[in-house]
Design a protein around this motif. Sequence first.
Motif: not given
Length: 437
Positions: A381-391, A307-322
């Motif tokens: 918050g620190v990472s979002l200062a230099s990287a896009p939110v989808r990353a 289930a956690d592995a599937l949630m990881g895939a869903l989090i990736i999809g959430l960041g990529l979904s337009p």
Amino acid sequence: MSKPMSVQPALWRDRRFLWLSAAWFCAILGQQTALIALPWLVLQRGGDGLALGLIVTAMELPRAVFIIVGGAVADRYSPRRVFQCSLLCCAALLALLGYAAYRGGLPLAWLYPFAAAMGVVAAFTGPSAAALLPNTVPEEKLQQANSVFMAVNQLTLLTGPMLAGALIALPGVRAGGGLGLAFLLGAACFLSAGLMLSRLRPRAAAQPPSAQSAAGILRAIRRGAAWTWGDATLRALFFYWAVIAFLTAGPIQIGLPLLVKTAMGLDAGHFGTLLSAQGAGSLLGMALLSLLPLKALGRLGWMVFCADALMGALIIGLGLSPAFAASCAMMFLIGLLGGLVQVRLMAWIQARIPAEMRGRVMSFLMFMMAAVTPLSTTLAGVSLASAPVRALFAGAGLLLIGVAVLALCSPRLRAIGAPGGSGPAKLRPNPSLQTGD
């Protein structure tokens, strides 16, 4: 198929469980009401984002520092009494704050000690509540009881903010009066919960204290820590759960609102809809867990890590979904998987811990959660200062999948819940640590 059908009616005929459920609902409703009203009060008193952050820090630091002490106190003096006292303290604090806010003479500086006091009280509330449930219902009903309690949590996430918002925006009330009424509502909820616990009687006769009952709180904490560390399976599972919390807290709490606003170009209403979709999924997952036979869900270890592995895939999809509709569907599935896993895993953990250790051992888990969540949100918050939110979503999802796969490669973790494997650890009961209720 027959076992779940026979357990469910008996649980709802248990008056002890009904009183505890009602008290839990009132307590969480009061908590949600206060958490909605406090930020508005900070802003109304001239505070900004920095002030809000400092208020949260003033509340979280004492909770993290004292939560292990709270678990030891719950084990030594009875979870019911500690939980009841902490609820009444919450009621008193919110009543004072509500009165001051309603009168309109509350300076911003006074909110910092108030937040610190609430954090100290919360350090005793959480472990005592976690230890009280398995002391109230039999072990074979723990999974269903946990499902009910987590469903109550989800319901209060909907009702609490709505009640607080309605009071804050109440027409015809002086400035600050609505906020004062919201805090007073929270105080009334905590007071009601504390009074309801008075109806909760011990399931078994209280054991008289022995000569060893003079052992100090620090000694009890050391004993609980030694037991937790000595259980290799539980120790590995706690660390795994902390890593999962670290990987998911930042994207959901910090990344998701930015994803909605910047990447999707939507407003706060859509952000709320995404969170509601996750809550609806959690409710469905908990409902399914109480209806389906355990054999249909598979072995616990495989279920958790898959289930956690599937949630990881869903989090990736959430960041990529337009598409917003697709994002809602993925948040719903994330909530569904979380609802299925959390209830079943929590019931297994509670059943594994000896009764006289539950408050301390659960406080160690809560301490780990309290420590990693601020780290995760700060790093996000620190990472979002230099990287896009989808990353951020892509990186967190990939790491989550990797951690879940590593857990599946561990025979000890993979065997969780298997017949004869990784069963509950045994411990000779210590009369000095027994509680009466």
